[in-house]
Design an enzyme around this catalytic site. Sequence first.
Site, PDB file in Angstrom:
ATOM      1  N   ASP A  17       0.660  -0.983  -0.129  1.00  0.00           N
ATOM      2  CA  ASP A  17       0.018   0.076   0.229  1.00  0.00           C
ATOM      3  C   ASP A  17       0.801   1.187  -0.069  1.00  0.00           C
ATOM      4  OD1 ASP A  17      -2.094   1.640   0.016  1.00  0.00           O
ATOM      5  OD2 ASP A  17      -2.807   1.352   2.220  1.00  0.00           O
ATOM      6  N   ASN A  52     -10.421  -3.329  -6.177  1.00  0.00           N
ATOM      7  CA  ASN A  52      -9.787  -2.485  -6.867  1.00  0.00           C
ATOM      8  C   ASN A  52     -10.357  -1.958  -8.450  1.00  0.00           C
ATOM      9  OD1 ASN A  52      -6.522  -3.505  -6.244  1.00  0.00           O
ATOM     10  ND2 ASN A  52      -7.802  -1.812  -5.256  1.00  0.00           N
TER      11      ASN A  52
END
EC number: 2.5.1.-
Length: 240
Positions: free
Chosen positions: A25, A73
């Site tokens: 991330d 996503n």
Amino acid sequence: MSSAPILTPVAEAAAIPRHVAIIMDGNGRWAKQRGRPRIFGHKAGVEAVRRVTRAARAMGIEALTLYAFSSENWRRPEAEIGELMGLLRIFIRSDLNELARENVRLRILGDYRRFAPDLVEMIDDAVARTATNSGPILAIALNYGAQAELAAAARRLAARLPADAIDEAAIEAELETQGLPPLDLLIRTSGEQRLSNFLLWQAAYAELLFVDTLWPDFDEGALAEAITAFGSRQRRYGGL
């Protein structure tokens, strides 16, 4: 960046987790800090993947699982998704020879068949090419979601077994991580402290480590520090 030394399989064998998973991330924030578009951060993130996978092999980690593209996503802008798929194509083309040469077995978690046909074919070919390798495992989660994984496992078991025959072992045998070592350490970069639908079952007794480092800055030293932190913990599994 950290400058901690890389641990070796010989020097720190007792402290080395068999299976490490990483939620990678912070690519977007890394790029924003530099006034660059998000794709700039994703490209830097691919370089971090190369560094960390090589370091994991050098440390003797048996399995490394990377959360590359979640089932959530797809909510990102179409252009960014296209850029991510392009980077995945480049990674396969440029790094497959090295993985094969280093005896790495490639595994894919998730429903990657939703991707474009040419990319699906590339992934299938990469997995097949490394299937007979006997070395460390690199598992990449693509279009993966742990809740969907558990629901699919439950459906398959319910279709063939009576309810009283479904136990923890039966569920584990249906998960996409079947055959991987138990998850020992789960790392999330960028300071966020959540699992984001990643390996929810497998993380039940894993050690969790949340670090502030943005993924493009995560390197060999940062992984060594994470392994050192893992080695300092006492894993009681509910006991004393």
